[in-house]
Design a protein around this motif. Sequence first.
Motif, short mmCIF file in Angstrom:
data_model
loop_
_atom_site.label_atom_id
_atom_site.label_comp_id
_atom_site.label_asym_id
_atom_site.label_seq_id
_atom_site.Cartn_x
_atom_site.Cartn_y
_atom_site.Cartn_z
N GLY A 77 44.38 38.85 27.51
CA GLY A 77 43.71 40.05 27.03
C GLY A 77 44.63 41.00 26.32
N ALA A 78 44.03 42.06 25.80
CA ALA A 78 44.77 43.10 25.08
C ALA A 78 44.14 44.45 25.35
N LYS A 79 45.00 45.48 25.42
CA LYS A 79 44.57 46.87 25.58
C LYS A 79 45.39 47.72 24.63
N VAL A 80 44.71 48.44 23.74
CA VAL A 80 45.40 49.15 22.67
C VAL A 80 44.89 50.58 22.58
N GLY A 81 45.80 51.55 22.52
CA GLY A 81 45.44 52.94 22.30
C GLY A 81 45.39 53.26 20.82
N TRP A 125 53.43 41.63 27.33
CA TRP A 125 54.18 42.09 26.16
C TRP A 125 53.63 43.44 25.75
N GLN A 126 54.50 44.46 25.73
CA GLN A 126 54.12 45.81 25.34
C GLN A 126 55.06 46.29 24.23
N PRO A 127 54.74 45.96 22.97
CA PRO A 127 55.60 46.38 21.86
C PRO A 127 55.69 47.90 21.75
N ARG A 128 54.63 48.58 22.22
CA ARG A 128 54.62 50.03 22.32
C ARG A 128 53.96 50.40 23.64
N PRO A 129 54.20 51.61 24.15
CA PRO A 129 53.61 51.98 25.44
C PRO A 129 52.08 51.91 25.45
N ASN A 130 51.44 52.09 24.30
CA ASN A 130 49.98 52.07 24.26
C ASN A 130 49.43 50.74 23.73
N GLN A 131 50.26 49.69 23.76
CA GLN A 131 49.81 48.36 23.35
C GLN A 131 50.23 47.34 24.40
N THR A 132 49.25 46.71 25.02
CA THR A 132 49.52 45.74 26.08
C THR A 132 48.81 44.43 25.76
N PHE A 133 49.59 43.34 25.76
CA PHE A 133 49.05 42.00 25.56
C PHE A 133 49.52 41.15 26.73
N TYR A 134 48.62 40.39 27.34
CA TYR A 134 48.98 39.72 28.59
C TYR A 134 48.25 38.40 28.78
N ALA A 135 48.82 37.59 29.66
CA ALA A 135 48.17 36.38 30.17
C ALA A 135 48.35 36.38 31.68
N THR A 136 47.27 36.15 32.43
CA THR A 136 47.30 36.30 33.89
C THR A 136 46.68 35.09 34.58
N TYR A 137 47.31 34.73 35.70
CA TYR A 137 46.77 33.73 36.63
C TYR A 137 46.69 34.40 37.99
N SER A 138 45.53 34.31 38.66
CA SER A 138 45.37 34.95 39.95
C SER A 138 44.36 34.17 40.78
N THR A 139 44.48 34.26 42.10
CA THR A 139 43.58 33.53 42.99
C THR A 139 43.07 34.45 44.10
N SER A 140 42.05 33.99 44.79
CA SER A 140 41.57 34.63 46.02
C SER A 140 40.94 33.56 46.89
N THR A 141 40.77 33.88 48.18
CA THR A 141 40.26 32.93 49.16
C THR A 141 39.16 33.59 49.99
N THR A 142 38.08 32.85 50.21
CA THR A 142 37.02 33.28 51.11
C THR A 142 36.98 32.30 52.28
N PRO A 143 37.57 32.65 53.42
CA PRO A 143 37.67 31.70 54.53
C PRO A 143 36.34 31.53 55.27
N PRO A 144 36.17 30.41 55.99
CA PRO A 144 34.97 30.25 56.83
C PRO A 144 34.87 31.39 57.83
N GLY A 145 33.67 31.87 58.02
CA GLY A 145 33.45 32.95 58.96
C GLY A 145 33.44 34.32 58.34
N SER A 146 33.83 34.44 57.08
CA SER A 146 33.90 35.77 56.47
C SER A 146 32.53 36.37 56.26
#
Length: 739
Positions: free
Chosen positions: A552-556, A504-525
């Motif tokens: 999180g939030a980022k605001v100018g 959600w960015q009510p203004r260009p310099n205001q960012t509010f967010y919720a994030t889900y992310s993953t990563s994998t470390t395979p055998p042998g790495s």
Amino acid sequence: MNRQSGKQAAGQAAWVAGLALGLPGAALAQGAATPAANDAVSLPSVDVQGAAPANTLQREVPIGRLPGTVQDTPQLINVVPREVMEQQNVTTLDQALRNVPGITSSIGEGNGGVNGDQFRIRGFAAQNDIYIDGLRDFGAYTRDAFTYEDVSVIKGPSGFALGTGAVGGGIAVGTRVPHLGNSYSATATGGMGPYARGTIDLNQQIGETSALRLNIMGQSSSVVDRDNVDSRRFGIAPSLGLGLGTDTTLILHYQHYQYNNTTDAGIPVITKPGTTIGRPATEYGLPRSTWYGTDSDRDKVTVDTFTANLTHKANDWLTLQNDTRLSFIERDFAYSIASCPSTTANPCLTNFFAGRPALVALSGAGNPYHQDTWALQNVASATARFTLGGLKNELIAGIDLSHENVQRTGYNYANTRATASIYGGDGDLWMDRGSVNNTRETTINTYAAFLNERLWLTPELSILAGARISRYEVEYDALTLSTNARTSLSPESTRVDPRASIIWQPRPNQTFYATYSTSTTPPGSLYTTQPSTASATTANLDPERNTLYEIGAKVGLFGDRLGLYGALYRIDKSNATETDATTGTVTQTADEQRNQGFEVGLTGQILANWTINASYTAMDSETRKSTTAANVGKRVQYVPEQAASMWTTYDINKGEPLNLSLGGGVTWRSQVYLNAANTAEAPSNLSFDAMVSHRINDHLRVQVNGYNLGNALNYDALFGSRVVPAAGRTVLFTLAADF
């Protein structure tokens, strides 16, 4: 030459180079550069490089798979800009990252492990998660910052953008590239240690849309309050930019970098009789200058990298990008790993606390090895920005292909390793290299494709969803000559790492967010850097899985002069593995770990002449499941409960003859445990630094930097059974020239 003909020439050069490198979509560059006869304009030879904003939220993310600014990215990203690195006189990646709380450094295991830059982000290993200009920087070595434009840390599992690993996140470096206009600069630095370093940065425009850049570095230095620890480095990095300021840009970059450093395995962690927690021996009176090495304990590295970055704006809505890197790393390494046992054969610990002469045990894991690495990576991507059904879209798709080959040869010593006093080794002793003890070869092929879509439901509200599918293939062969024992493994893995956010960015310099992310470390790495993890048992393990939940939030503020950011996060890691600090045996293959907490930061200008970059993080880590029941509920190793960094500068009479720039900062982290059992610890770190700079005229500047002004006993790098003390109070003087 007019602007359009310059575009055409650059487009043709990019097209030819694209064919030579096998770059997808490069042929489009030729068609895009076709000129119209009446479109000729003159492009003046001026520097079009605008000053980067002090508010780092407004800077571009240096990973093409994460388009836009830090402000727009729904994930916490710390940026260390070039201005801060110059004010602090940063010379290595490790020094740059001291500006980022939540990052710790660890020590390698010697012949059975990895040395060089080993970072942990929020406690999780990031040794293979260093990226330069969007591409993975293969190989384990100590990186110099002489070509760095900025350093960013993307925090949290980021498999979509970074690929395998990226448990705590990734480190992304942007380098200095050619630009239009001419600029020339040089620095000379000297001071305590002794310390001597010089750099040159030259940029020359050679055509209407082309330029050459050259960076050179040389250094000879020693570490204050670390006996016999010296470093000699040299680097040269020429680059060519074609099509600058046009729709098709090709940057060709070559870097040669070499160093010959004394290796420093640190000092042992010991447990005082009557206590249950091990601490560095320096906490009990051992001088922090103590070093256990010999003259032959060296880290000699040569790195050669060739990089091509091609960007083509096909039209108003489609941009194509292709990045390719070929790397060669050669390394000779040996060091002395000391421990202080308390046994009948070697009562080091007992004698040390009784005030009697004590002899440390020196591990064979420090025996010499030679390693050759070569790697090739190509990342091709397309970014499309369009409107469909009245809704704005941003679609990113691409492929990521890489090949890495590592060959390592381990050696015995020809002469017997001498015993050493706990108060230091014999720096005048030379250990001759003997017969070959073992050989290892690892080949890793990775094939990945990624897709990411951001859809604006309204001008303020958007959703982001994407995934990377990765195929990971490893061929590993190891031979121990004394027993003719051979290990041959071929683990393979195919995994999908999704990512989703609501923004959600009510203004260009205001960012509010919720994030889900993953990563994998395979055998042998980690076979490449931790051969002790290679066995038939570990080859069949499920990959480590890492999951991020973040809001999180980022605001100018003040017209975006200042940026304020903050985030709450949780990282869950399953199927975690751990390597025993002494034996190298891999255990705890079903561990589950969690690190959760929050981070807040401030970046930019408080006033026009007052800048600040500051951040603080609090972390709550826990081993939630383990095959070692006693470790459940314990803190995750290397994770402090709190950490903070701050750097601020204030300019007095800027632009006037009587001018001064004052800078100061602090870095701090709380105590950390060194093992999963929480039976060994490193105390908290606290360092105060300062800078005073004066511009003599338009071209000359003098600067004085002071580090660890309180002369605190801090620890730079950590391992389960040893730590490396940081330098004592250090003062350096710099003369800089720019034209």
